[in-house]
Design an enzyme around this catalytic site. Structure first.
Site, PDB file in Angstrom:
ATOM      1  N   LYS A  22       0.898  -1.216   0.188  1.00 20.40           N
ATOM      2  CA  LYS A  22      -0.169  -0.134  -0.164  1.00 20.40           C
ATOM      3  C   LYS A  22       0.951   1.155   0.097  1.00 20.40           C
ATOM      4  O   LYS A  22       0.442   2.233  -0.907  1.00 20.40           O
ATOM      5  CB  LYS A  22      -0.888  -0.210   1.125  1.00 20.40           C
ATOM      6  CG  LYS A  22      -1.514   1.193   1.599  1.00 20.40           C
ATOM      7  CD  LYS A  22      -2.335   1.251   2.904  1.00 20.40           C
ATOM      8  CE  LYS A  22      -1.379   1.581   4.307  1.00 20.40           C
ATOM      9  NZ  LYS A  22      -1.306   3.125   4.473  1.00 20.40           N
ATOM     10  N   ASN A  23       1.917   1.153   0.825  1.00 16.32           N
ATOM     11  CA  ASN A  23       2.858   2.480   1.060  1.00 16.32           C
ATOM     12  C   ASN A  23       3.667   2.883  -0.193  1.00 16.32           C
ATOM     13  O   ASN A  23       4.103   3.632  -0.371  1.00 16.32           O
ATOM     14  CB  ASN A  23       3.514   2.431   2.072  1.00 16.32           C
ATOM     15  CG  ASN A  23       2.681   2.738   3.581  1.00 16.32           C
ATOM     16  OD1 ASN A  23       1.252   3.054   3.306  1.00 16.32           O
ATOM     17  ND2 ASN A  23       3.198   2.646   4.514  1.00 16.32           N
ATOM     18  N   ARG A  96      -4.181  10.588   5.201  1.00 18.54           N
ATOM     19  CA  ARG A  96      -3.262  11.471   5.326  1.00 18.54           C
ATOM     20  C   ARG A  96      -2.299  11.427   4.146  1.00 18.54           C
ATOM     21  O   ARG A  96      -1.712  12.559   3.625  1.00 18.54           O
ATOM     22  CB  ARG A  96      -2.515  11.559   6.766  1.00 18.54           C
ATOM     23  CG  ARG A  96      -1.768  12.482   6.942  1.00 18.54           C
ATOM     24  CD  ARG A  96      -0.769  12.076   8.363  1.00 18.54           C
ATOM     25  NE  ARG A  96      -0.290  13.222   8.281  1.00 18.54           N
ATOM     26  CZ  ARG A  96       0.971  13.246   7.624  1.00 18.54           C
ATOM     27  NH1 ARG A  96       1.538  12.281   6.945  1.00 18.54           N
ATOM     28  NH2 ARG A  96       2.011  14.058   8.033  1.00 18.54           N
ATOM     29  N   PRO A 126       2.707  16.512  11.552  1.00 18.41           N
ATOM     30  CA  PRO A 126       2.969  17.707  10.232  1.00 18.41           C
ATOM     31  C   PRO A 126       3.308  17.273   9.042  1.00 18.41           C
ATOM     32  O   PRO A 126       3.978  16.230   8.734  1.00 18.41           O
ATOM     33  CB  PRO A 126       3.699  18.432  11.228  1.00 18.41           C
ATOM     34  CG  PRO A 126       4.677  17.541  11.912  1.00 18.41           C
ATOM     35  CD  PRO A 126       3.811  16.463  12.292  1.00 18.41           C
ATOM     36  N   ILE A 127       3.020  18.319   8.096  1.00 14.36           N
ATOM     37  CA  ILE A 127       3.684  18.163   6.912  1.00 14.36           C
ATOM     38  C   ILE A 127       4.656  19.253   6.563  1.00 14.36           C
ATOM     39  O   ILE A 127       4.901  19.835   5.293  1.00 14.36           O
ATOM     40  CB  ILE A 127       2.905  18.093   5.611  1.00 14.36           C
ATOM     41  CG1 ILE A 127       1.766  19.157   5.522  1.00 14.36           C
ATOM     42  CG2 ILE A 127       1.795  16.549   5.687  1.00 14.36           C
ATOM     43  CD1 ILE A 127       1.337  19.315   4.168  1.00 14.36           C
ATOM     44  N   ASP A 128       5.200  19.911   7.605  1.00 18.38           N
ATOM     45  CA  ASP A 128       5.908  21.225   7.207  1.00 18.38           C
ATOM     46  C   ASP A 128       7.196  20.966   6.542  1.00 18.38           C
ATOM     47  O   ASP A 128       7.653  21.786   5.930  1.00 18.38           O
ATOM     48  CB  ASP A 128       6.409  21.513   8.589  1.00 18.38           C
ATOM     49  CG  ASP A 128       7.220  20.627   9.749  1.00 18.38           C
ATOM     50  OD1 ASP A 128       6.689  19.371   9.673  1.00 18.38           O
ATOM     51  OD2 ASP A 128       8.128  20.861  10.351  1.00 18.38           O
ATOM     52  N   LEU A 129       7.762  19.632   6.509  1.00 16.99           N
ATOM     53  CA  LEU A 129       8.980  19.388   5.846  1.00 16.99           C
ATOM     54  C   LEU A 129       8.574  19.351   4.154  1.00 16.99           C
ATOM     55  O   LEU A 129       9.434  19.796   3.475  1.00 16.99           O
ATOM     56  CB  LEU A 129       9.710  18.151   6.445  1.00 16.99           C
ATOM     57  CG  LEU A 129      10.017  18.067   8.026  1.00 16.99           C
ATOM     58  CD1 LEU A 129      10.539  16.897   8.338  1.00 16.99           C
ATOM     59  CD2 LEU A 129      10.987  19.242   7.820  1.00 16.99           C
ATOM     60  N   ASP A 309       5.596   0.410  11.659  1.00 12.68           N
ATOM     61  CA  ASP A 309       4.557  -0.218  11.472  1.00 12.68           C
ATOM     62  C   ASP A 309       4.555  -1.545  11.816  1.00 12.68           C
ATOM     63  O   ASP A 309       3.410  -2.239  11.518  1.00 12.68           O
ATOM     64  CB  ASP A 309       4.359   0.025  10.017  1.00 12.68           C
ATOM     65  CG  ASP A 309       3.996   1.410   9.646  1.00 12.68           C
ATOM     66  OD1 ASP A 309       3.530   2.153  10.447  1.00 12.68           O
ATOM     67  OD2 ASP A 309       4.020   1.805   8.116  1.00 12.68           O
ATOM     68  N   ARG A 401      -8.299  -0.621   5.506  1.00 13.58           N
ATOM     69  CA  ARG A 401      -7.407   0.516   4.859  1.00 13.58           C
ATOM     70  C   ARG A 401      -5.978  -0.173   4.357  1.00 13.58           C
ATOM     71  O   ARG A 401      -5.720   0.357   3.340  1.00 13.58           O
ATOM     72  CB  ARG A 401      -7.032   1.536   5.930  1.00 13.58           C
ATOM     73  CG  ARG A 401      -8.309   2.500   6.203  1.00 13.58           C
ATOM     74  CD  ARG A 401      -7.774   3.629   6.944  1.00 13.58           C
ATOM     75  NE  ARG A 401      -6.370   4.056   6.569  1.00 13.58           N
ATOM     76  CZ  ARG A 401      -5.189   4.197   7.399  1.00 13.58           C
ATOM     77  NH1 ARG A 401      -5.340   4.147   8.449  1.00 13.58           N
ATOM     78  NH2 ARG A 401      -4.045   4.066   7.078  1.00 13.58           N
TER      79      ARG A 401
HETATM   80  C1  UD1 Z   1       4.928   6.649   6.342  1.00 15.23           C
HETATM   81  C2  UD1 Z   1       4.155   5.500   6.358  1.00 15.23           C
HETATM   82  C3  UD1 Z   1       3.627   5.030   7.689  1.00 15.23           C
HETATM   83  C4  UD1 Z   1       4.860   4.983   8.435  1.00 15.23           C
HETATM   84  C5  UD1 Z   1       5.705   6.054   8.357  1.00 15.23           C
HETATM   85  C6  UD1 Z   1       7.203   5.850   9.199  1.00 15.23           C
HETATM   86  C7  UD1 Z   1       3.062   5.948   4.134  1.00 15.23           C
HETATM   87  C8  UD1 Z   1       1.784   6.189   3.279  1.00 15.23           C
HETATM   88  N1  UD1 Z   1       3.031   6.034   5.554  1.00 15.23           N
HETATM   89  O1  UD1 Z   1       4.212   7.725   7.030  1.00 15.23           O
HETATM   90  O2  UD1 Z   1       3.009   3.792   7.362  1.00 15.23           O
HETATM   91  O3  UD1 Z   1       4.484   4.632   9.639  1.00 15.23           O
HETATM   92  O4  UD1 Z   1       6.273   6.361   7.070  1.00 15.23           O
HETATM   93  O5  UD1 Z   1       7.844   4.523   8.618  1.00 15.23           O
HETATM   94  O6  UD1 Z   1       4.124   5.671   3.470  1.00 15.23           O
HETATM   95  N2  UD1 Z   1       7.401  14.534  10.438  1.00 15.23           N
HETATM   96  C9  UD1 Z   1       7.629  15.969  10.539  1.00 15.23           C
HETATM   97  N3  UD1 Z   1       7.310  16.844   9.698  1.00 15.23           N
HETATM   98  C10 UD1 Z   1       6.974  16.537   8.197  1.00 15.23           C
HETATM   99  C11 UD1 Z   1       6.723  15.242   7.979  1.00 15.23           C
HETATM  100  C12 UD1 Z   1       7.071  14.115   9.026  1.00 15.23           C
HETATM  101  O7  UD1 Z   1       7.892  16.522  11.497  1.00 15.23           O
HETATM  102  O8  UD1 Z   1       6.807  17.114   7.330  1.00 15.23           O
HETATM  103  C13 UD1 Z   1       7.581  13.637  11.322  1.00 15.23           C
HETATM  104  C14 UD1 Z   1       6.525  12.832  11.832  1.00 15.23           C
HETATM  105  O9  UD1 Z   1       5.562  13.489  12.839  1.00 15.23           O
HETATM  106  C15 UD1 Z   1       7.032  11.709  12.303  1.00 15.23           C
HETATM  107  C16 UD1 Z   1       8.311  11.431  11.487  1.00 15.23           C
HETATM  108  O10 UD1 Z   1       8.560  12.787  10.964  1.00 15.23           O
HETATM  109  O11 UD1 Z   1       7.388  11.865  13.672  1.00 15.23           O
HETATM  110  C17 UD1 Z   1       7.971  10.394  10.582  1.00 15.23           C
HETATM  111  O12 UD1 Z   1       6.935  10.766   9.715  1.00 15.23           O
HETATM  112  P1  UD1 Z   1       6.906  10.088   8.180  1.00 15.23           P
HETATM  113  O13 UD1 Z   1       8.110   9.470   7.888  1.00 15.23           O
HETATM  114  O14 UD1 Z   1       6.701  11.494   7.152  1.00 15.23           O
HETATM  115  O15 UD1 Z   1       5.518   9.151   8.193  1.00 15.23           O
HETATM  116  P2  UD1 Z   1       4.750   9.330   6.885  1.00 15.23           P
HETATM  117  O16 UD1 Z   1       5.610   9.465   5.652  1.00 15.23           O
HETATM  118  O17 UD1 Z   1       3.495  10.108   7.296  1.00 15.23           O
END
Ligand code: UD1
Length: 430
Positions: A22-23, A96, A126-129, A309, A401
């Site tokens: 899925k991912n 998300r 968040p998605i700030d990055l 996960d 999901r």
């Molecule tokens: C993806 C996976 C999810 C998995 C996660 C970690 C998908 C669809 N989902 O989620 O199943 O659990 O990787 O392996 O692929 N963060 C920030 N700012 C940002 C983005 C992330 O602070 O802009 C933080 C997050 O809060 C978290 C960490 O970075 O603490 C890792 O998150 P991230 O790797 O982005 O997870 P996802 O990509 O959402």
């Protein structure tokens, strides 16, 4: 709302087949936005998140579908007419990972309107990055009425260093970079196999990418991408869940259509916990009982470390292991929601901040429990498979999901599991 009824006690024996990841499928579907041509994806899992992504792309004007006579796990996407480059809240709130369309939409159309993803059960997320990276590439991003609005005539290559390793952030910016003008150097990238899978598709579409799968990725932007055909990686989390299912039930299970090289940390931990795990070939792993399970600590990390996960599923196993297992969650805060439900089934688990201490073996007894997120649901299924009596799992839409026909697959190897009801209201992403 659907429920699972599970009677524990059967060792799982036989062959169980893993679906596509899925991912990986989610970013690969978003990558189709980058071209006017057709992109065909194979080994797509039939899960709710994929349905949501199909709807999202269709709502923007894409043609997404199956050709007559084609296999269910194949999907063809054509984004020739992206008449409406908007990811609406009604769709984004349920998944998300919808933020993955942000980068490709700006790169292809010069604009994007994407609803801010809602809060999620497993932390702030968040998605700030993503936003900061796109701004560095020349996009102007504003936020209004719960939507991000991004504009750029053409994105420019940039030097991007992630403050924190992010999987979808790496994917989103990679998709933006492939059509940007000039070179993009990305550092501290996620090394997950899903990033590598996406890069393979993008390369087949004509992108110039070096270093995917390492922490430094270099992209030479091109002005146009073309269509491609790509087969999605097997789902390493589904495979890992099945390996735990084999080990926890003391069964003898062959997990087929998986990629053992993506399962290194999980296999090593299962062996440490006393299961016998043999890699049978390039796409098969056998797991069987090696006597009583022993406690082993885990600490979640970015790939190639132990995946967050798989934390909840491993915790179910730890409840059955002799001794004290420490489970440390380093990636997401608030990812212990399965604990209270496992405790209701009789597990002995104490949580202190990001560490859960599991004392085993505990005799689990069947209970009515509630699924709270995708992987927490998997952990409750695993607990119920060894519990004494008949457990009822509520809210299995979380499970739907990300796991394709899990109850049929488990039944095929001897589990007593059935589904009640047939409604699947969508919920937020993992
Ligand atoms: C993806 C996976 C999810 C998995 C996660 C970690 C998908 C669809 N989902 O989620 O199943 O659990 O990787 O392996 O692929 N963060 C920030 N700012 C940002 C983005 C992330 O602070 O802009 C933080 C997050 O809060 C978290 C960490 O970075 O603490 C890792 O998150 P991230 O790797 O982005 O997870 P996802 O990509 O959402």
């Amino acid at each position: 709302m659907d429920k699972f009824v599970i009677r524990g006690g059967n060792p799982l024996v036989g062959v169980i087949r893993v679906s596509g990841a899925k991912n990986s499928a989610l970013p690969c579907m978003a990558a189709a936005i980058l071209t006017e041509d057709e992109v065909t994806l194979e080994n797509i899992p039939q899960v709710r998140d994929i349905e949501t992504e199909r709807k999202l792309l269709q709502s923007m004007g894409a043609e997404v579908g199956l050709r007559e006579g084609e296999a269910q796990d194949r999907t063809t996407i054509c984004c020739r007419n992206l008449s409406d480059p908007v990811a609406r809240y009604e769709i984004v709130k349920t998944m998300r990972a919808s933020s993955l369309v942000l980068g490709p939409l700006i790169a292809r159309t010069g604009m994007a309107r994407v609803a801010m993803p809602g809060g999620c059960a497993i932390g702030g997320r968040p998605i700030d990055l993503h936003i900061r990276g796109l701004e560095k590439m020349g996009a102007t991003i504003t936020q209004e009425h719960g939507y991000l609005e991004a504009r750029a005539d053409r994105l420019r290559g940039a030097h991007l260093v992630f403050d924190k390793i992010t999987v979808t952030g790496t994917e989103d910016l990679l998709m933006a970079a492939v059509l940007a003008e000039g070179e993009t150097l990305m550092e501290k990238c996620a090394r997950e196999p899903e990033v590598t899978d996406l890069a393979a598709l993008l390369t087949a579409m004509g992108a110039q990418i070096e270093g995917a799968g390492t922490s430094t990725i270099r992209v030479q932007g091109v002005s146009r991408l073309h269509g491609a055909r790509h087969s999605i990686n097997p789902d390493r989390i589904e495979a890992g869940t099945f390996l735990v299912a084999g080990a926890i039930t003391g069964g003898d299970l062959v997990v087929s259509n998986c990629n053992p090289t993506h399962l290194g940390a999980v296999i090593a931990k299962l062996r440490e916990a006393g299961a016998i795990v043999d890699v049978l070939g390039p796409d098969e792993v056998r797991v069987r009982s090696g006597g009583p399970l022993r406690a082993a600590d885990i600490s979640t990390e970015e790939y190639p470390g132990f995946p967050t996960d798989m934390q909840a599923q491993y915790m179910a196993l730890a409840t059955q292991a002799e001794g004290v297992s420490m489970v440390r969650e380093n990636i997401f805060e608030n990812r212990f929601m399965h604990v209270q439900e496992l405790v209701r089934m009789g597990a002995n688990i104490k949580v202190d901040g990001s560490v859960a201490t599991v004392r085993g073996p505990a005799r689990l007894s069947a209970a009515a429990v509630m699924c709270s997120d995708l992987r927490a649901s998997a952990s409750l299924v695993l607990g119920a498979l060894v519990a004494d009596g008949e457990s009822i799992l509520d809210r299995v839409y979380h499970m739907d999901r990300g796991y394709e026909r899990i109850e049929e697959k488990l039944r095929g190897v001897g589990a007593q599991i059935r589904r009640l009801g047939n409604l699947f209201p969508p919920r937020e992403d993992e």
